[in-house]
Design an enzyme around this catalytic site. Structure first.
Site, mmCIF file in Angstrom:
data_model
loop_
_atom_site.group_PDB
_atom_site.id
_atom_site.type_symbol
_atom_site.label_atom_id
_atom_site.label_comp_id
_atom_site.label_asym_id
_atom_site.label_seq_id
_atom_site.Cartn_x
_atom_site.Cartn_y
_atom_site.Cartn_z
ATOM 1 N N ASP A 1 0.834 -1.194 0.000
ATOM 2 C CA ASP A 1 0.000 0.000 0.000
ATOM 3 C C ASP A 1 0.868 1.243 0.000
ATOM 4 O OD1 ASP A 1 -2.464 -1.120 -0.080
ATOM 5 O OD2 ASP A 1 -2.908 -0.923 2.057
ATOM 6 N N LYS B 1 -1.156 0.937 -8.272
ATOM 7 C CA LYS B 1 -0.914 0.945 -9.715
ATOM 8 C C LYS B 1 -1.319 -0.356 -10.397
ATOM 9 C CE LYS B 1 2.832 4.329 -9.422
ATOM 10 N NZ LYS B 1 4.256 4.617 -9.697
#
EC number: 2.1.1.107
Length: 399
Positions: free
Chosen positions: A192, A214
């Site tokens: 994270d 992403k």
């Protein structure tokens, strides 16, 4: 020079001469190895006596006599009688029994290494006749394995699965020891944005690090895409660590990931983390409880405003409490939160603070009465991630 070897002593006869402090230190490892231990000694320390009373060893209360080492596989000579030690050593030599002597290492046929254990690994260190150095080297290696700073990943008998690791509030030193060790053993780390980023730089080059922010989501929601990535890599037989900020189960959606893995038939190890709800206030000296000031604290999420229909928080009830209120993810809605609390009875002058990027080098703190906190946050450009603390405990930090 010595030749290192690991002895498998389960069910094998081991004779220990002397029941003093040396025997007290060595006996637990022999017992743990499953050895059939015979203690020969007129007396023993209370701890050694308890091992005999508990049936862990056999004890003959007498001095050493010739023939005691018959059929033994290993002998530990620790008496205070030099003559008895020499005779026992000679008997061991005659019967080809490996013999350790506490009084004269040079006359022994075996030396006891400095040993330590970490997660199924036994570390044994020999440095000739310098036991303190042996112990120091052992401690350094065991500590490295224990904390994960010494990478030693598993390669055999490793079942596919995921470790859900709470990374703590941001300072890499505040991750748990177990979490750091699992990171060192990982093949894939899905991290994270709020996880301790500095730890990622320490990973070996072969470790694949995936930024959860992403992951290509396609037609999936973000969380579903993360779940799918965890499942995909685990089913490929890789050791996967899901590295999250704080604690996985404190507004971390950890339960959703555990449930998704369970539905896919995959195991998941949950490693709790140090939650920012307590650690970040603590890092700036704010206790969430204090005798005579606050007997309780409540942690709430501020990711939706109090008047949002999605909110599950009973803001009117919170306003009536006397304890500490800790708000996570509340910077953008600080004004609405303050207004709701004040409207339902929380005094407007209640002390409050906002701490940005707590426990890191970028840590910043601002203080203001509850009614003015949102304005101060805006004026000081406090940005997420930040923790808001509301209550009289704010004044207990010396600020």
């Amino acid at each position: 020079m010595t030749y290192p070897v690991g002895l498998r002593l389960e069910g094998k006869k081991v004779v220990v001469l002397g029941g003093g402090q040396v025997a007290q230190r060595r006996l637990p490892a022999l017992i743990a190895a499953g050895a059939d231990v015979l203690l020969v000694s007129p007396d023993a320390t209370p701890s050694v006596e308890a091992m005999a009373t508990g049936g862990e060893i056999r004890w003959e209360r007498r001095p050493y006599r010739d023939g005691d080492l018959a059929d033994a596989w290993y002998a530990l000579v620790t008496t205070s009688d030099p003559d008895a030690n020499a005779r026992a050593s000679a008997e061991a030599e005659a019967h080809r029994v490996w013999c350790v002597r506490s009084d004269d290492a040079g006359a022994a046929t075996a030396w006891t290494p400095a040993t330590g254990r970490s997660d199924g690994v036994t570390v044994a260190v020999l440095t000739g006749r310098d036991p303190r150095r042996s112990a120091a080297v052992r401690d350094a290696v065991v500590e490295g394995l224990h904390t994960g700073t010494l990478a030693a990943p598993r390669h055999r008998d490793r079942a596919p699965g995921v470790a859900l690791v709470g990374g703590g509030p941001g300072d890499p030193d505040l991750i748990t020891v177990r979490g750091r060790r699992l990171l060192a053993e990982a093949d894939v780390v899905i991290a994270d944005r709020l996880g301790p980023r500095d730890l990622l730089d320490e990973l070996p080059p072969h470790v694949e690090v995936i930024d959860a922010a992403k992951i290509p989501y396609g037609r999936y929601m973000a969380q579903e895409a993360i779940n799918n990535a965890l499942i995909e890599h685990a089913k490929a037989g890789k050791a996967v660590v899901r590295l999250k900020g704080g604690d996985p189960f404190v507004f971390g959606r950890g339960t959703e990931e555990v449930e998704a893995l369970a539905a896919a038939g995959l195991t998941c190890t949950v490693v709790p983390g140090v939650t920012s709800a307590i650690s970040v206030p603590g890092a700036v000296g704010i206790p969430v409880t204090h005798r005579g000031v606050a007997h309780e604290f409540t942690v709430v999420s501020g990711h939706v405003a109090p008047d949002d229909e999605r909110s599950l928080t009973n803001w009117p009830a919170l306003a009536q409490t006397r304890g500490t209120l800790v708000v996570l993810m509340g910077v953008e809605r600080a004004a609405a939160i303050a207004d709701a609390l004040i409207a339902h009875g929380r005094p407007a002058d209640t002390p409050a603070a906002a701490i940005q990027e707590g426990t890191t080098a970028a840590q910043r703190r601002v203080d203001a009465p509850l009614s003015e906190l949102a304005a101060v946050i805006a004026a000081e450009d406090i940005r997420p991630p930040a923790v808001i603390v509301i209550g009289d405990v704010v004044k207990r930090s010396g600020r």
